[in-house]
Design a protein around this motif. Structure first.
Motif, PDB file in Angstrom:
ATOM      1  N   ASP A   1      15.274  30.231  -6.186  1.00 52.70           N
ATOM      2  CA  ASP A   1      14.583  30.130  -7.468  1.00 52.70           C
ATOM      3  C   ASP A   1      13.083  30.334  -7.307  1.00 52.70           C
ATOM      4  OD1 ASP A   1      16.649  29.683  -9.271  1.00 52.70           O
ATOM      5  OD2 ASP A   1      16.706  27.541  -8.902  1.00 52.70           O
TER       6      ASP A   1
ATOM      7  N   LEU B   1      16.622  36.549  -5.912  1.00 53.72           N
ATOM      8  CA  LEU B   1      16.576  36.279  -7.347  1.00 53.72           C
ATOM      9  C   LEU B   1      17.476  37.222  -8.139  1.00 53.72           C
ATOM     10  CD1 LEU B   1      12.733  35.781  -7.777  1.00 53.72           C
ATOM     11  CD2 LEU B   1      14.467  34.014  -8.060  1.00 53.72           C
TER      12      LEU B   1
ATOM     13  N   GLU C   1      15.564  27.120 -14.033  1.00 53.59           N
ATOM     14  CA  GLU C   1      16.370  26.814 -12.861  1.00 53.59           C
ATOM     15  C   GLU C   1      17.802  27.299 -13.068  1.00 53.59           C
ATOM     16  OE1 GLU C   1      16.216  22.756 -11.758  1.00 53.59           O
ATOM     17  OE2 GLU C   1      14.031  22.618 -11.893  1.00 53.59           O
ATOM     18  N   ASN C   2      18.351  27.909 -12.044  1.00 55.42           N
ATOM     19  CA  ASN C   2      19.743  28.332 -12.114  1.00 55.42           C
ATOM     20  C   ASN C   2      20.664  27.119 -12.022  1.00 55.42           C
ATOM     21  OD1 ASN C   2      19.894  31.385 -12.149  1.00 55.42           O
ATOM     22  ND2 ASN C   2      18.447  31.059 -10.476  1.00 55.42           N
TER      23      ASN C   2
ATOM     24  N   SER D   1      21.248  25.278  -8.667  1.00 59.67           N
ATOM     25  CA  SER D   1      20.118  24.671  -7.958  1.00 59.67           C
ATOM     26  C   SER D   1      20.100  23.159  -8.153  1.00 59.67           C
ATOM     27  CB  SER D   1      18.804  25.273  -8.449  1.00 59.67           C
ATOM     28  OG  SER D   1      17.719  24.722  -7.751  1.00 59.67           O
TER      29      SER D   1
ATOM     30  N   HIS E   1      14.069  21.324  -5.940  1.00 61.05           N
ATOM     31  CA  HIS E   1      12.977  22.215  -5.559  1.00 61.05           C
ATOM     32  C   HIS E   1      11.838  21.371  -4.994  1.00 61.05           C
ATOM     33  CE1 HIS E   1      14.182  25.192  -9.008  1.00 61.05           C
ATOM     34  NE2 HIS E   1      14.962  25.315  -7.945  1.00 61.05           N
TER      35      HIS E   1
END
Length: 337
Positions: free
Chosen positions: A215, A223, A298-299, A302, A305
């Motif tokens: 990310d 990405l 954010e995917n 995930s 971070h």
């Protein structure tokens, strides 16, 4: 044995390698480097026990430079506790090994000597090792197997660890290496998954420099849906039930939910007997360029971070793999996230 390589057209260095055989398990060995002109300090290392029930402890990180050694004091403190079995350095060394006619690589190896001299220092190539067709990386490190250190695997207690090159996908003229590595990976993982081998070593960990997923707020391929490494290798790793995939390259820390083919496993307890491999990026040991931030969106795969310098710690028992990311600071103090 004497090996030489050319860092540029005017400079030649010699690397001396020694193969030591016949070592016993669970034994501490002391050694030094000696010749007619000088002698080094004594160093020591301890071979792991062969008891599959014993816990294995590893340090993992990528992207450590000579001019940004922010993690080195913390890593030295960690290794000097004597509790770790090996270090996994997931690409990008020194920034760069070949710089200043190889002297930057010399300085980097001197920098890590306080801990690398006392514990197996296991590596894989990153993009910053690409100069002279990866020759500085190939000749400075001596990994198992015979693929010029670009890919190999090794076992420690109940863990099978596979190191491979993501870089074959990013430089021209690498088609034969791509095919050769792919066939080797398939053969290696097929063997690791034979019933008698998987029963003995139920954990499979891979390490490669450029991640399949990220990310980070940059333009790297992780990405994108058509990431080269993901398209080539993700299905193989999934089918062979790889447990943990370690990456670097992104100068941050990111841990994913179990993920495969852009789909995540976010059940109530996603890390218990996960259906898909778990991906972790730990690429912030000390890059002199910058830390990487993250995209605002954010995917779904995930979990966390962290844009800070640090490294990872892995503790593996028969039934449990425990990961902890540590933050490193310039005064050598470190803490977990």
């Amino acid at each position: 044995n004497n090996y030489h390589f050319v860092s540029d057209s005017y400079h030649k260095q010699y690397i001396h390698r020694v193969d030591i055989t016949g070592l016993n398990h669970d034994t501490r060995y002391f050694y030094n480097i000696d010749n007619a002109y000088s002698s080094s300090n004594f160093y020591n290392f301890k071979t792991p026990s062969e008891n599959l029930e014993d816990t294995t402890n590893l340090i993992a990180f990528g992207d450590l430079g000579y001019s940004n050694d922010i993690s080195v004091d913390a890593l030295t403190q960690e290794i000097n506790t004597g509790m770790y079995d090996a270090i996994l350095h997931i690409g990008d060394f020194a920034y760069n090994l070949d710089s200043e006619s190889g002297h930057n690589g010399d300085n980097f190896l001197n920098l890590i000597q306080p801990f690398a001299a006392n514990i197996p220092y296991m590596t894989c190539p990153g993009n910053h090792e690409s100069a002279n067709n990866f020759s500085d990386y190939i000749h400075r490190f001596n990994m198992p197997g015979n693929a010029e250190n670009l890919w190999y695997s090794w076992n420690i207690r109940n863990v099978h660890i596979v190191s491979f090159s993501t870089e074959v996908y990013y430089y021209s003229g690498q088609e034969k290496l791509i095919e050769k590595q792919y066939k080797w990976l398939q053969q290696d993982l097929d063997n690791a998954n034979l019933p008698e081998n998987r029963a003995k070593r139920p954990w499979i960990i891979t390490m490669g420099h450029r991640p399949m997923y990220c990310d980070s707020d940059d333009s790297d391929e992780c990405l994108k849906k058509n990431d080269k490494v993901r398209l080539s290798l993700e299905k193989m790793f999934y089918q062979n039930k790889v447990d943990l995939q370690l990456w670097a390259h992104e100068h941050n820390y990111q841990r994913m939910y179990p993920v495969y083919n852009l789909h995540s496993n976010r059940t109530q307890m996603p890390y218990v007997n996960p259906e898909y491999p778990i991906h972790i990026i730990t690429g912030a040991a000390g890059c002199p360029e910058h830390l990487d931030g993250f995209t605002k969106i954010e995917n779904k795969w995930s979990y966390i971070h962290v844009s800070r310098y640090g490294y990872g710690k892995i503790k593996i028992s028969k039934n449990t793999l425990y990961w902890e990311q540590m933050g490193a600071f310039s005064n050598g103090i470190y803490k977990d996230f």
